[in-house]
Design an enzyme around this catalytic site. Structure first.
Site, PDB file in Angstrom:
ATOM      1  N   ARG A   1      54.028  40.439  13.168  1.00 20.30           N
ATOM      2  CA  ARG A   1      53.406  41.485  13.985  1.00 20.30           C
ATOM      3  C   ARG A   1      54.317  41.978  15.102  1.00 20.30           C
ATOM      4  O   ARG A   1      54.120  43.058  15.619  1.00 20.30           O
ATOM      5  CB  ARG A   1      52.039  41.019  14.508  1.00 20.30           C
TER       6      ARG A   1
ATOM      7  N   GLU B   1      49.339  27.709  18.135  1.00 18.88           N
ATOM      8  CA  GLU B   1      47.969  27.476  18.573  1.00 18.88           C
ATOM      9  C   GLU B   1      47.231  26.713  17.481  1.00 18.88           C
ATOM     10  O   GLU B   1      46.416  25.840  17.750  1.00 18.88           O
ATOM     11  CB  GLU B   1      47.303  28.828  18.846  1.00 18.88           C
TER      12      GLU B   1
END
Lengths: 254, 198
Positions: free
Chosen positions: B73, B120
């Site tokens: 991204r 994460e």
């Protein structure tokens, strides 16, 4: 650092127009809209054996490298003067991802600010008056070329992704690999019926990936106007797999 | 050059539309994660352009020679920024995507170096081409979102191993625990908006 090519000294909102500013059109009139099949043959290209190899690579790979250089094409059309630099900015890496494959590495093109800007400009000049509403970029290298083109021509950008990357509802299309299959996905709702779409990727080989992208767009009622790649490998005949859609490329590799 | 609080001024009228263009997808990729989906931002030409404009305005006069974008991204934003400010674009990629051998010994042009990091959710590895950056280069790192800062840390490491100076990391979205100390591994962090809750 490079000279001020592409550096925007005036307000940032001008940068789009700066880097897509029209030179006098260098394309012959047959390449302007309507884009017919006969006009979809590529502009190029380029003769210079342009292997940007490490000086430390053994010369044993030299003969393999020669066969990978970008071939000269007899062309009736004047060659755009930006193409030689674009072509020589592409690096060929032998035996990647496996022995026998001469990989066309565009990352070196991205390090040449003029050549990268020229690459985008060539696509923008071709498409900006074609009422394109969607630029669909194929993961991942299509994500590098697609968004700058979309921004410059006023289109939305839609990523076409590998499975399980896009969150939320998707539609998917399976396609063949040399061994086995893979899937491409697009978000539901990203593209509407009546959208005029381009499909962008760095390179077309067998055409399987582009074909899957075309199918996804057509399934939701979009019109695929053209597929556009920096590089074509013509021996793999990917151009024939595009269900009749035209293909535009800048350079061809052997 | 940088203030302690690097988040853009809340009064920038473009930021409201940027926040509203981001879609939240609950429980993706797994239960409990409210995924910040920026693909809806890419569908809004004006908002996408504004996003790029804000970054271009910030970096255009800072002598940045490298924009490094984190796969995948970061690729949506990095190249347009690089083109507008006249910098090179360097993709930082998942393993085995960059062509060339992954090496740990002597450096050859076209070879690849890698850096492991904790996500994460999970762990991964980031790679960069040897020779993409060189000593004297001033770099920024671009990604769509910063959560723990693990990915950006790996990116900073790779660029520094190549001899570049990392000037700043820039993201569209930053988790709120970064608001008061806008840095990752001592490098300034700049982001436009915080995550949406729904």
């Amino acid at each position: 650092m490079q000279s001020s090519v592409g550096v925007c000294s005036s307000s940032s909102s001008n940068w789009l127009f700066r880097f897509s500013a029209a030179a006098a059109p260098l394309l012959p009139s047959s390449l302007t809209f309507p884009i017919s099949k006969s006009s979809s043959s590529s502009l190029i290209t380029l003769s210079t054996p342009s292997l940007i190899s490490s000086p430390l690579r053994s010369t044993a790979s030299a003969s393999a490298a020669d066969s990978s250089h970008l071939t000269e094409m007899a062309s009736n059309d004047a060659q755009d003067p930006r193409l030689p630099r674009i072509s020589s900015a592409i690096r060929v890496i032998p035996d990647f991802p496996k022995p026998g494959i001469m990989f066309q590495d565009i990352t070196t093109l991205l390090l040449d600010t003029k050549a990268f800007k020229d690459t985008i400009d060539l696509f923008v000049e071709r498409y900006r008056d074609q009422n394109i509403s969607v630029v669909a970029g194929v993961e991942a290298r299509g994500f590098i070329f697609g968004p700058p083109i979309a921004l410059a021509i006023g289109a939305k950008f839609v990523p076409m992704r590998k499975p399980n990357k896009l969150p939320g509802e998707v539609i998917s299309e399976e396609y063949s690999l040399e061994y086995g299959t893979d899937k491409m996905e697009m978000h539901v709702g990203a593209v509407q019926a009546g959208d005029r779409a381009l499909v962008i990727d760095d390179l077309i080989a067998t055409g399987g990936t582009l074909c899957a992208a075309i199918k996804l767009l057509e399934r939701v009622g979009a019109q695929v106007v053209e597929c556009a790649c920096v590089i074509e490998l013509p021996e793999l005949k990917g151009r024939e797999k595009l269900t009749g859609k035209p293909l535009f490329v800048l350079v061809k590799g052997a | 050059m940088f203030s302690k609080h690097n988040a853009p001024k809340a009064e920038d009228p473009r930021l409201k539309a940027i926040t509203e263009a981001i879609r939240v997808v609950p429980h993706f990729p797994k239960q409990g994660i409210m995924f910040q989906d920026i693909t809806t931002l890419l569908l809004d030409h004006k908002v996408f352009k504004d996003t790029i404009d804000i970054f271009v305005d910030r970096y255009k006069d800072m002598g940045i020679s490298i924009v490094a974008g984190v796969e995948a991204r970061g690729f949506f934003f990095g190249p347009s920024i690089a083109l507008a400010i006249g910098s090179k674009f360097v993709p930082l990629r998942k393993p085995r995507k960059l062509p060339g051998r992954n090496i740990t010994g002597a450096w050859y042009l076209g070879e690849v170096i890698s850096e492991k990091y904790v996500l994460e959710y999970g762990s991964d590895c980031l790679e960069m081409h040897v020779g993409a950056v060189k000593p004297g280069d001033k770099a920024i790192v671009i990604d769509d979102l910063v959560a723990t800062g693990g990915t950006l840390s790996a990116a900073i490491s790779l660029l520094e191993r190549g001899g570049a100076e990392v000037v700043e990391c820039a993201c569209v979205i930053g988790l709120s625990h970064f608001k008061d100390d806008c840095s990752v591994n001592g490098k300034p962090l700049y982001f436009l908006v915080e995550p949406r809750l729904q």
